[in-house]
Every structure is written in C-alpha cells, then in structure tokens.
Design an enzyme around this catalytic site. Sequence first.
Site, mmCIF file in Angstrom:
data_model
loop_
_atom_site.group_PDB
_atom_site.id
_atom_site.type_symbol
_atom_site.label_atom_id
_atom_site.label_comp_id
_atom_site.label_asym_id
_atom_site.label_seq_id
_atom_site.Cartn_x
_atom_site.Cartn_y
_atom_site.Cartn_z
ATOM 1 N N GLY A 1 24.855 -1.556 -48.375
ATOM 2 C CA GLY A 1 23.998 -1.869 -49.518
ATOM 3 C C GLY A 1 24.250 -1.020 -50.734
ATOM 4 N N GLU B 1 27.821 1.475 -43.552
ATOM 5 C CA GLU B 1 28.447 0.138 -43.499
ATOM 6 C C GLU B 1 28.577 -0.484 -44.880
ATOM 7 O OE1 GLU B 1 25.372 -1.989 -41.454
ATOM 8 O OE2 GLU B 1 25.990 -1.234 -39.519
ATOM 9 N N PRO B 2 29.245 0.177 -45.802
ATOM 10 C CA PRO B 2 29.352 -0.438 -47.130
ATOM 11 C C PRO B 2 30.358 -1.584 -47.145
ATOM 12 C CG PRO B 2 30.580 1.630 -47.070
ATOM 13 C CD PRO B 2 29.962 1.458 -45.713
ATOM 14 N N GLY B 3 30.050 -2.586 -47.920
ATOM 15 C CA GLY B 3 30.983 -3.682 -48.156
ATOM 16 C C GLY B 3 31.306 -3.740 -49.635
ATOM 17 N N ARG B 4 30.299 -4.168 -50.402
ATOM 18 C CA ARG B 4 30.461 -4.374 -51.845
ATOM 19 C C ARG B 4 31.023 -3.141 -52.562
ATOM 20 N NH1 ARG B 4 26.797 -7.798 -54.371
ATOM 21 N NH2 ARG B 4 25.479 -7.417 -52.560
ATOM 22 N N TYR C 1 22.346 -16.249 -56.580
ATOM 23 C CA TYR C 1 21.480 -15.076 -56.801
ATOM 24 C C TYR C 1 21.222 -14.795 -58.277
ATOM 25 C CZ TYR C 1 23.897 -14.098 -52.348
ATOM 26 O OH TYR C 1 24.481 -14.170 -51.112
ATOM 27 N N CYS D 1 30.086 -30.793 -59.581
ATOM 28 C CA CYS D 1 29.009 -31.692 -60.023
ATOM 29 C C CYS D 1 27.641 -31.184 -59.607
ATOM 30 C CB CYS D 1 29.268 -33.083 -59.473
ATOM 31 S SG CYS D 1 30.845 -33.685 -60.031
ATOM 32 N N GLU D 2 27.235 -30.101 -60.188
ATOM 33 C CA GLU D 2 25.923 -29.494 -59.956
ATOM 34 C C GLU D 2 25.520 -28.793 -61.251
ATOM 35 O OE1 GLU D 2 24.103 -28.896 -56.981
ATOM 36 O OE2 GLU D 2 25.541 -29.613 -55.485
ATOM 37 N N TYR E 1 32.083 -10.651 -51.779
ATOM 38 C CA TYR E 1 31.303 -11.894 -51.653
ATOM 39 C C TYR E 1 31.770 -12.958 -52.652
ATOM 40 C CZ TYR E 1 28.516 -8.550 -49.054
ATOM 41 O OH TYR E 1 28.129 -7.585 -48.171
HETATM 42 N N1 LLP Z 1 25.429 -4.041 -42.976
HETATM 43 C C1 LLP Z 1 24.685 -5.128 -42.705
HETATM 44 C C2 LLP Z 1 23.948 -5.180 -41.448
HETATM 45 C C3 LLP Z 1 24.622 -6.176 -43.626
HETATM 46 O O1 LLP Z 1 23.862 -7.238 -43.353
HETATM 47 C C4 LLP Z 1 25.341 -6.093 -44.838
HETATM 48 C C5 LLP Z 1 25.302 -7.172 -45.827
HETATM 49 C C6 LLP Z 1 26.127 -4.959 -45.073
HETATM 50 C C7 LLP Z 1 26.138 -3.936 -44.116
HETATM 51 C C8 LLP Z 1 26.953 -4.773 -46.309
HETATM 52 O O2 LLP Z 1 26.201 -4.807 -47.463
HETATM 53 P P1 LLP Z 1 26.855 -4.341 -48.853
HETATM 54 O O3 LLP Z 1 27.249 -2.906 -48.705
HETATM 55 O O4 LLP Z 1 28.046 -5.183 -49.080
HETATM 56 O O5 LLP Z 1 25.802 -4.571 -49.859
HETATM 57 N N2 LLP Z 1 26.232 -12.347 -50.378
HETATM 58 C C9 LLP Z 1 25.381 -11.347 -50.977
HETATM 59 C C10 LLP Z 1 25.286 -10.107 -50.138
HETATM 60 C C11 LLP Z 1 24.826 -10.361 -48.733
HETATM 61 C C12 LLP Z 1 24.854 -9.117 -47.907
HETATM 62 C C13 LLP Z 1 24.569 -9.408 -46.486
HETATM 63 N N3 LLP Z 1 24.625 -8.234 -45.651
HETATM 64 C C14 LLP Z 1 25.871 -11.060 -52.384
HETATM 65 O O6 LLP Z 1 26.847 -11.674 -52.830
HETATM 66 O O7 LLP Z 1 25.275 -10.246 -53.098
#
Ligand code: LLP
Length: 431
Positions: free
Chosen positions: A250, A284-287, A327, A353-354, A382
Amino acid sequence: MVDDRQPCAGAGTPEFHRRGGALWCEDVPLADLAARHGTPLYVYSRAAMQRRLAAVRAAFGPDAIVCYAVKANSVRAVLQTMHAGGAGFDVVSGGELRRVQAAGLPTAQVVFAGVAKERWEIEAAAAADILAFQVESPHELPLLASVGAQLGRPLRVMLRLNPDVDAGTHAYISTGKKDNKFGVSLAAAGAAVAAIVASPWLRLVGYHVHLGSQLRSVEPYAAALAKVEAFVAGDPARARGISHYDLGGGFGIGYGSGDPLDVAAVAAALLPRLRARGWRPVVEPGRFLVGDAGVLLTRVLGDKPQGGTDFLLVDAAMNDLLRPALYQAEHAIVAVAPHGGPARTVDVVGPVCETGDFLARRRDLPPCAAGDLLAVLAAGAYGASMASNYNTRRRPAEVMVAGGVARVIRRRETFEQLLQNEEPFDEPTAS
Ligand code: LLP
C-alpha cells in the site's frame, strides 16, 4: 557531449526525463520506441524499479523480507527484476504462483494472501513450500489443514487481521476497515488463533495486516500494529511461535501531486516495536516498486469538440489502463515532444464504446494534433496487469528499458490469440 537532461514534470522518477524537449526513458527516446513497436505501448525503466526496491530494502533493513505484490505488474521480466534485487513475492492466486514458477524463480519467499483460496491453489503453494499462507477467513483453516495432512507436514500460516483502521484512501482500494471483506476481525481472531494452534497440520508463524493501497502517511501502519499488539496481549497463546509481522503493502506514490510515502519513516516507526518482540518484518509493496517506473504511450487520433468539451481522441483506452475509469485515478499526461502554444483544456478519451472510457478529464495539455504522441505517466502499476480485451482490442506490447537498450518483454496480442479459444458452433438443424 553536453547533457541537456531536464526533469519531466509529473514523472515520479528521473529515469523519465526530457532531452532537447523530448521525453526519454533512461537513454532511449520514447518517440523511437513508439515508432518501432506501435502504440498503445507500455514502457518501463528497469533502473527505476531497482532503485525503488533498493530504497525499501534499505529502509526496512537486511532482516526484512520484501515480497513484491505480483498483481501490480506480473510480466516475467518485472518478476526477474524484483528477484535480482532481492525480493520475494506476494501472490493472491494459483495463477500468480504459476508466473513465479514459470519464470524459474524460487518460491521460498512467497506469501499467499487471498480472501477465497481454492484447494488446487493451496495444494500448489504447499507443494512449492512457500514461506506462508495468509489466512483471511476461518473457512480456510480446515482446507489448509487437510492439505497439510495430505502432505504429512504442517503448513506455515500468518493470520490476516482486519484491524478496522481507516487508510484514508479510495473506497475501492481500502481493505482494512471492518466492513471490507478482507482479513479476520479482531473479535473473531481469538477463535481463529485457537483453531490454528489446535491443529497439528498448521503452524502459526505471524500476523498479517494490509490496510489498502496508495497510503501516504505513517499513521495507519502504526495504528494497525498497535491494534495487533493489543490483540496479542490478550492471551499468551497468541504470541507463541510468532516470528513474522507482515505489515502489508500500500506504499503510495505521487501521481504527479505530492510525494511518495516516506517508507523510511514507516520503518522507523515500526521496526523498534517489532525488534522488541523478535518479529521479522515482511512488506508487500507493489505500486511503489513499479508504478512510477512505467508510462503508457498513446498516439493522438483526432479532436472532437462537442457539447462544450474538447475531446482529444487517442489510441489507448480503458481496456489498456482501467484506473481512471474505475477509481477516478488522476495520471499525469504529457506530450512526448510538445509544440509550443497555449494549453487547452481537454478530455483525453479512447476508442472504447463507453462514456467511462477516459484517461483524463478537464486536463490542460499543450496543443496537439493527430499523430502526436502522449505519455500517461506512473502507469507501471495496475496498468498492463489490469488490461482486458474489451471491444476486442489487443492488449498492448510492453518494453523494458535497461540503460541504452530497450527490449520487448511482452508482444502485442494478436487477433489470432484473441480468437483461439472459440469453438465453431454449428446451428442445430431443425428435425
Ligand atoms: N498486499 C495485499 C494483500 C494486497 O491486497 C495488495 C494490493 C498489495 C499487497 C499491494 O498493494 P500496493 O502496494 O500495490 O498498493 N488496482 C488498484 C489497486 C488494488 C490493490 C489490491 N491489493 C489500483 O490500481 O489502484
């Protein structure tokens, strides 16, 4: 040679910058990539990903386990980049685990969250001997135990707690409030711990909390840990054998306004408390690792003033980048080679077409004409991973830049691929 590098406003990372006015990724001009590979096109900077990962690892220290959230961008080259930088993986499906394995990467530092895991997914992850299953609801426990029994060894689990902490983020990406479907409420968690401890096929090794996405302050992380500490204080059995605390992902990024989350400040607030208990941090970072490291290139197709709005029609759409439509996400959009002239307020829309198919609304852009290239910034997370084939559109190609070299890491889909699973259907003949 004179280096005339200038920062690009809105880009969260210096790898995307301007030279002679034009936008580059590392040592490659983006216009060249669009000419060679077509648009829409995702372009990533490997160095930007590496730098962000190094920053997270430096903040949380050598003892921490960084599990990259595969869902943010799951293409193999990104997974390889994360592994090379020392990360494990956070997966939420058997499919994401398959990707890690297909890339030939180790699974010893994989955590598996997910609010409704299926038996085949648990079996696959148990066979891969992953670090831990993040248990999200009590109904999983008999299933996990039965897979452990089948293998003849206990499965390591962390209990995902829902601490009812407001992450102050968009409702669709908030996960740690009591009315969200994720995790086990603190009221129900005592019974869940008792059930785990009572099973010979489960081993409780930690607690997990993930509050949501795009967090911009330390407070929710600290508040969640305080709630977990209070929960653990309620019964000595809740602390026994605990070796890990997964504080989730997050970590927010700037999206053209403001700074990314100060991960060092999060670490500074939490680490002393974790160390005091002997709990090893997992993040657990993604973004944060990939978001700013990618852009979506799109070409202007035309202009359409209508009903008081100037629509700028481009060749990327909500199927390529869903975030604005889903979002109301604001991604900065810049011209790759801006012409001079006064800015104009436009809605940047795609061919789908939306009415919800927009990349930006009421946005000031320099004058552009058909054929011009735009870059949608901070699209590395994402973006491609949420792309779809809606309107029978092929998902975009993806390119990874590393220094002066750009390589295609996923080819543009073909129409043959889109059609390949369809079976002929002969009209039933009337008898
Ligand atoms: N850990 C868990 C359990 C999660 O559910 C998520 C994201 C992450 C880690 C990674 O989160 P991050 O660090 O990337 O914020 N599609 C949406 C975001 C959905 C996130 C779902 N879970 C967007 O485009 O903003």
